[in-house]
Design a protein around this motif. Structure first.
Motif, PDB file in Angstrom:
ATOM      1  N   HIS A   1       0.502  -5.319  -1.829  1.00 49.62           N
ATOM      2  CA  HIS A   1       0.186  -4.240  -2.612  1.00 49.62           C
ATOM      3  C   HIS A   1       1.834  -3.011  -2.826  1.00 49.62           C
ATOM      4  O   HIS A   1       2.733  -3.638  -2.347  1.00 49.62           O
ATOM      5  CB  HIS A   1       0.029  -3.034  -1.955  1.00 49.62           C
ATOM      6  CG  HIS A   1      -1.304  -3.277  -1.114  1.00 49.62           C
ATOM      7  ND1 HIS A   1      -2.318  -2.014  -0.373  1.00 49.62           N
ATOM      8  CD2 HIS A   1      -2.427  -3.536  -2.211  1.00 49.62           C
ATOM      9  CE1 HIS A   1      -3.695  -2.357  -0.308  1.00 49.62           C
ATOM     10  NE2 HIS A   1      -3.671  -3.839  -1.294  1.00 49.62           N
TER      11      HIS A   1
ATOM     12  N   HIS B   1      -8.719  -4.142   4.059  1.00 48.66           N
ATOM     13  CA  HIS B   1      -7.462  -3.230   3.536  1.00 48.66           C
ATOM     14  C   HIS B   1      -6.790  -3.990   2.505  1.00 48.66           C
ATOM     15  O   HIS B   1      -6.904  -4.044   1.389  1.00 48.66           O
ATOM     16  CB  HIS B   1      -6.187  -2.891   4.297  1.00 48.66           C
ATOM     17  CG  HIS B   1      -5.502  -1.750   3.819  1.00 48.66           C
ATOM     18  ND1 HIS B   1      -5.129  -0.835   2.199  1.00 48.66           N
ATOM     19  CD2 HIS B   1      -4.017  -2.534   3.197  1.00 48.66           C
ATOM     20  CE1 HIS B   1      -4.065  -0.245   2.509  1.00 48.66           C
ATOM     21  NE2 HIS B   1      -3.184  -1.209   2.362  1.00 48.66           N
TER      22      HIS B   1
ATOM     23  N   HIS C   1       2.265  -7.461   3.152  1.00 47.65           N
ATOM     24  CA  HIS C   1       0.516  -7.417   2.536  1.00 47.65           C
ATOM     25  C   HIS C   1       1.248  -7.281   1.158  1.00 47.65           C
ATOM     26  O   HIS C   1       2.619  -6.940   0.139  1.00 47.65           O
ATOM     27  CB  HIS C   1      -0.375  -7.137   2.859  1.00 47.65           C
ATOM     28  CG  HIS C   1      -0.355  -5.024   2.733  1.00 47.65           C
ATOM     29  ND1 HIS C   1       0.359  -4.565   3.173  1.00 47.65           N
ATOM     30  CD2 HIS C   1      -1.174  -4.139   1.975  1.00 47.65           C
ATOM     31  CE1 HIS C   1       0.477  -3.206   3.013  1.00 47.65           C
ATOM     32  NE2 HIS C   1      -0.607  -3.449   2.196  1.00 47.65           N
TER      33      HIS C   1
ATOM     34  N   ASP D   1      -0.397  -2.104   6.859  1.00 50.68           N
ATOM     35  CA  ASP D   1      -1.860  -1.525   6.934  1.00 50.68           C
ATOM     36  C   ASP D   1      -3.351  -2.003   6.876  1.00 50.68           C
ATOM     37  O   ASP D   1      -4.283  -1.784   6.816  1.00 50.68           O
ATOM     38  CB  ASP D   1      -2.086  -0.773   5.182  1.00 50.68           C
ATOM     39  CG  ASP D   1      -0.736  -0.616   4.599  1.00 50.68           C
ATOM     40  OD1 ASP D   1       0.228   0.038   5.191  1.00 50.68           O
ATOM     41  OD2 ASP D   1      -0.495  -0.575   3.837  1.00 50.68           O
TER      42      ASP D   1
ATOM     43  N   ASP E   1       3.604  -0.821  -2.882  1.00 50.99           N
ATOM     44  CA  ASP E   1       4.851  -0.077  -2.011  1.00 50.99           C
ATOM     45  C   ASP E   1       5.551  -0.978  -1.101  1.00 50.99           C
ATOM     46  O   ASP E   1       6.393  -0.741  -0.997  1.00 50.99           O
ATOM     47  CB  ASP E   1       3.678   1.466  -1.375  1.00 50.99           C
ATOM     48  CG  ASP E   1       2.488   0.628  -0.850  1.00 50.99           C
ATOM     49  OD1 ASP E   1       1.446   0.311  -1.213  1.00 50.99           O
ATOM     50  OD2 ASP E   1       1.976   1.474  -0.043  1.00 50.99           O
ATOM     51  N   HIS E   2       4.697  -1.525  -0.547  1.00 52.19           N
ATOM     52  CA  HIS E   2       5.778  -2.627   0.202  1.00 52.19           C
ATOM     53  C   HIS E   2       6.374  -3.792  -0.001  1.00 52.19           C
ATOM     54  O   HIS E   2       7.143  -4.496   0.230  1.00 52.19           O
ATOM     55  CB  HIS E   2       4.308  -3.215   1.122  1.00 52.19           C
ATOM     56  CG  HIS E   2       3.617  -2.276   2.105  1.00 52.19           C
ATOM     57  ND1 HIS E   2       3.816  -1.547   3.103  1.00 52.19           N
ATOM     58  CD2 HIS E   2       2.615  -1.836   2.060  1.00 52.19           C
ATOM     59  CE1 HIS E   2       2.529  -1.533   3.903  1.00 52.19           C
ATOM     60  NE2 HIS E   2       1.834  -0.883   2.582  1.00 52.19           N
TER      61      HIS E   2
END
Ligand SMILES: [Zn+2]
Length: 285
Positions: free
Chosen positions: A71, A166, A69, A185, A73-74
């Motif tokens: 976000h 999420h 996804h 996530d 941090d990914h």
């Protein structure tokens, strides 16, 4: 140099998650011809660490990366990977919005105030990048709508869009030959809302999709990989809380009482938090 890479199965290695700056698990699925990386890391440094660890294992064949996804941090490590980036079309859409973002303290604080960013992510971005926040967003090269299949040579990966609370673009990666399911996530609550929440319909739909894939190891990005038994327990708990939320609606104490009677013990902190997210989800619809 300490070797941080861990063997998940014969042909899958991973770099464990690191809560210090909210780094998710990064994985490498190794076929005869190609390696597929799962997620790009939360920064250049994170991506470089992963690449150097893979190098130590002499895994130098061509690789591509799939994003679970959008976000930060990914995805923020993607520009270091120098490879084809595969993602759901909504992942690309979300990342496109961020290309021109300013990452100064002021800009981050403003986005937190207006609800575009959340405080936890803003804090973690500051911690990961320090003062010099040189962030380059790299857009996916290949996008898909529902499902995408990639043959790495003797090992096949199915990437499927599942959405959920999420992130609407959440996608999972199923590796049948290794019986591993990467969930990103997708099972965590929404975080870009006033209150973190779960909605009954989204969770039920998600669990139904996940159940179509038969795996022995389930990988959620911010915890250690789960065995089938542990994951089944987690699914059961979410299902049970869906049913109880439907039954008791916003009557929190009745819900908690029935759940702890069924479990025959007081709720754990995680269970309390899940219930809290479902309560918040009631007003979301
Ligand atoms: Zn996320």
């Amino acid at each position: 140099m300490g070797k941080q890479l861990k063997q998940l199965t014969n042909r899958i290695q991973y770099l464990p998650h690191d809560p210090a700056t909210d780094r998710p698990i990064l994985a490498a699925i190794c076929g005869r011809r190609q390696t597929l990386l799962v997620d790009a890391g939360n920064s250049d440094t994170h991506a470089q660490l992963f690449l150097s660890e893979l190098d130590h294992c002499h895994m130098t064949n061509d690789h591509s990366v799939v994003l679970t996804h959008w976000h930060w941090d990914h995805s923020f490590g993607a520009n270091q990977l120098n490879s084809v980036i595969i993602a759901h079309e909504n992942t690309k859409m979300h990342l496109e919005k961020m290309v021109d973002y300013d990452w100064s303290d002021e800009a981050l604080a403003h986005r937190v105030e207006t609800g575009v960013e959340n405080q936890f992510c803003a804090d973690m971005i500051k911690k990961e990048f320090g003062i010099d926040r040189n962030i380059t967003i790299t857009l996916p090269t290949i996008t898909f709508k529902d499902e995408f299949e990639i043959d790495l040579g003797g090992i096949r990966c199915v990437v499927k869009h599942v959405g959920g609370d999420h992130a609407d673009d959440s996608s999972i990666i199923y590796v049948e030959e290794e019986k591993v399911l990467f969930l990103g996530d997708c099972l965590y609550p929404s975080i870009y809302a006033q209150q973190p929440h779960y909605t009954i319909d989204h969770v039920r739909q998600l669990l139904e999709t996940i159940e179509m894939f038969d795996a022995d190891i389930y990988v959620l990005s911010h915890e250690s990989p789960l065995s089938k038994a542990d994951f089944m327990g987690y699914m059961m708990l979410l299902k049970l809380i869906c049913d109880l939320t439907e039954k008791h609606k916003s009557n929190h104490s009745n819900l908690v009482n029935e759940l702890s009677t069924l479990l025959n013990r007081p709720l754990s902190q995680l269970e309390e938090e899940i219930v809290y997210c479902f309560m918040n989800g009631l007003s979301v619809g």
